[in-house]
Design an enzyme around this catalytic site. Structure first.
Site, short mmCIF file in Angstrom:
data_model
loop_
_atom_site.label_atom_id
_atom_site.label_comp_id
_atom_site.label_asym_id
_atom_site.label_seq_id
_atom_site.Cartn_x
_atom_site.Cartn_y
_atom_site.Cartn_z
CB ALA A 125 -0.75 -0.10 1.28
CG ASN A 192 1.18 -6.54 6.33
OD1 ASN A 192 1.89 -7.55 6.52
ND2 ASN A 192 -0.25 -6.62 6.47
CG HIS A 222 0.09 4.02 4.71
ND1 HIS A 222 0.06 3.34 5.63
CD2 HIS A 222 -0.54 3.24 3.48
CE1 HIS A 222 -0.78 2.28 5.56
NE2 HIS A 222 -1.12 2.16 4.33
N1 LIG Z 1 1.91 -5.97 2.18
C1 LIG Z 1 0.82 -5.09 2.32
O1 LIG Z 1 0.92 -3.90 1.69
C2 LIG Z 1 -0.52 -5.64 2.33
C3 LIG Z 1 -1.65 -4.96 2.54
C4 LIG Z 1 -2.69 -5.37 2.64
C5 LIG Z 1 -3.12 -6.55 3.27
N2 LIG Z 1 -1.81 -7.35 3.40
C6 LIG Z 1 -1.91 -8.77 4.07
O2 LIG Z 1 -2.30 -9.58 3.32
C7 LIG Z 1 -2.88 -10.59 3.92
C8 LIG Z 1 -4.45 -10.92 3.24
O3 LIG Z 1 -5.04 -9.69 3.06
P1 LIG Z 1 -6.58 -9.71 2.52
O4 LIG Z 1 -7.19 -8.44 2.33
O5 LIG Z 1 -6.82 -10.77 1.32
O6 LIG Z 1 -7.28 -10.43 3.78
P2 LIG Z 1 -8.86 -11.20 3.95
O7 LIG Z 1 -9.14 -11.25 5.34
O8 LIG Z 1 -9.78 -10.62 3.01
O9 LIG Z 1 -8.20 -12.68 3.29
C9 LIG Z 1 -7.56 -13.78 4.10
C10 LIG Z 1 -8.01 -14.98 3.65
O10 LIG Z 1 -6.95 -16.04 4.26
C11 LIG Z 1 -7.44 -16.96 4.94
N3 LIG Z 1 -6.64 -17.44 5.83
C12 LIG Z 1 -6.22 -16.71 7.03
N4 LIG Z 1 -5.13 -17.29 7.52
C13 LIG Z 1 -4.90 -18.57 7.06
C14 LIG Z 1 -4.16 -19.85 7.12
N5 LIG Z 1 -3.24 -19.81 8.31
N6 LIG Z 1 -4.26 -20.72 6.32
C15 LIG Z 1 -5.40 -20.60 5.42
N7 LIG Z 1 -6.02 -19.64 5.22
C16 LIG Z 1 -5.87 -18.64 5.89
C17 LIG Z 1 -8.80 -16.44 5.63
O11 LIG Z 1 -9.72 -17.39 5.76
C18 LIG Z 1 -9.09 -15.48 4.49
O12 LIG Z 1 -10.21 -16.14 3.70
C19 LIG Z 1 -3.32 -10.30 5.49
O13 LIG Z 1 -2.21 -10.77 5.97
C20 LIG Z 1 -3.15 -8.60 5.23
O14 LIG Z 1 -2.67 -8.18 6.60
C21 LIG Z 1 -0.58 -6.87 3.01
#
Ligand SMILES: NC(=O)c1ccc[n+]([C@@H]2O[C@H](COP(=O)([O-])OP(=O)(O)OC[C@H]3O[C@@H](n4cnc5c(N)ncnc54)[C@H](O)[C@@H]3O)[C@@H](O)[C@H]2O)c1
Length: 272
Positions: A125, A192, A222
């Site tokens: 992001a 993150n 941010h």
């Molecule tokens: N790098 C970045 O800038 C950035 C930005 C946004 C989100 N993220 C991260 O990316 C990840 C996904 O984000 P999202 O918005 O798609 O989240 P989300 O909540 O929409 O989807 C996550 C999915 O993963 C599944 N899940 C969680 N832990 C699991 C595990 N151990 N095994 C199997 N399935 C699992 C959940 O059931 C859910 O369906 C999050 O950890 C979020 O913090 C990173």
């Protein structure tokens, strides 16, 4: 064509799958896994070319694919990154906060070397990681100020021990000040970007993080300030939250798609 497996079928996993399905990312989506069966099924119903839903994460790690995209949680990275590398697959990690745990970071780095595999961390992001990487030897400080609506922060581990009632914040309020390592522990799904800045720059303990809850905003903003012998960067990114997950910014999804597209396509690479 590279074969992709997706771990985590939520906001990011679904959009990546749709980008592969539409041909925007030149790859084949072969397998998906989510510990919510409903989430995996709901993703697959949206696609023309249906991947296999694996029964467990072990089968996803062992399936015949080239890259696994983690879009699940810090726990998913902690528990599975090494076995994915051991299974000779590259890994794109979205839950970057997991890498600020030094023991996890060391295991993963060793795994990359031992199994000759790469890990990709999309810019997520924010902007400016190219610059931070370039000036890292001259950096003296990095500060990140993240402002989100209480709705985007709700559910964070931080509120389990804080007296603050996130539902009753009436004006822009600083709710956390500390380093990136503490921030990703207390706000694992919200900050993150502080992990990305730390990994690119000074290290997790030296990236200063302030989190502001603002009931009057509908954006995830941010502001990054980095300075040192090279000069100074001031970067401000005002993100629209994803329609399916307010914690995740639309830019994080677009950046993941672009990162995977670049990995899958022989192309000119633009930027550092
Ligand atoms: N790098 C970045 O800038 C950035 C930005 C946004 C989100 N993220 C991260 O990316 C990840 C996904 O984000 P999202 O918005 O798609 O989240 P989300 O909540 O929409 O989807 C996550 C999915 O993963 C599944 N899940 C969680 N832990 C699991 C595990 N151990 N095994 C199997 N399935 C699992 C959940 O059931 C859910 O369906 C999050 O950890 C979020 O913090 C990173």
């Amino acid at each position: 064509m590279k074969r992709i497996g997706i771990l985590g079928c939520g906001a990011i996993g679904t959009e990546i799958a749709l980008a592969i399905d539409s041909g925007k990312i030149p790859a084949k989506l072969t397998h998906v896994f989510d510990y919510s069966k409903d989430a995996s099924k709901s993703l697959v119903t949206k696609l023309k070319n249906k991947p296999e839903i694996t029964e467990n994460i072990g089968l996803l790690a062992a399936a015949p694919s080239d890259i696994i995209v983690e879009a699940a949680s810090q726990d998913a990275v902690r528990d599975n990154a090494l076995s994915i590398l051991q299974n000779r697959k590259d890994l794109m990690i979205m839950s970057v906060g997991a890498l600020l745990d030094e023991s996890i970071f060391d295991i993963i780095i060793e795994g990359c070397k031992d199994f000759k595999r790469s890990i990709y961390l999309p810019s997520g992001a924010i902007l400016g990681l190219d610059g931070i990487r370039s000036v890292k030897d001259e950096l003296e400080s990095i500060t990140l100020v993240t402002t989100k609506s209480p709705r985007s922060l709700k559910g964070a581990k931080f509120f389990e021990t804080s007296k603050l009632d996130i539902e009753n914040i009436k004006e822009s309020t600083t709710i956390f000040e500390g380093n990136a390592q503490e921030a990703v522990r207390l706000f694992p799904a919200n900050i993150n970007v502080s992990a990305l800045l730390s990994l690119a720059g000074l290290g997790s303990l030296n990236t200063k993080v302030r989190i502001v809850a603002d009931p009057n905003t509908d954006k995830n903003t941010h502001e990054i300030m980095a300075q040192g012998k090279f000069g100074k960067f001031l970067i401000k990114v005002e993100n629209v939250p994803s329609s399916s997950n307010p914690k995740t910014s639309r830019l994080a999804i677009l950046s993941a798609i672009e990162c995977l597209r670049a990995v899958c396509q022989s192309d000119i690479r633009i930027g550092t």
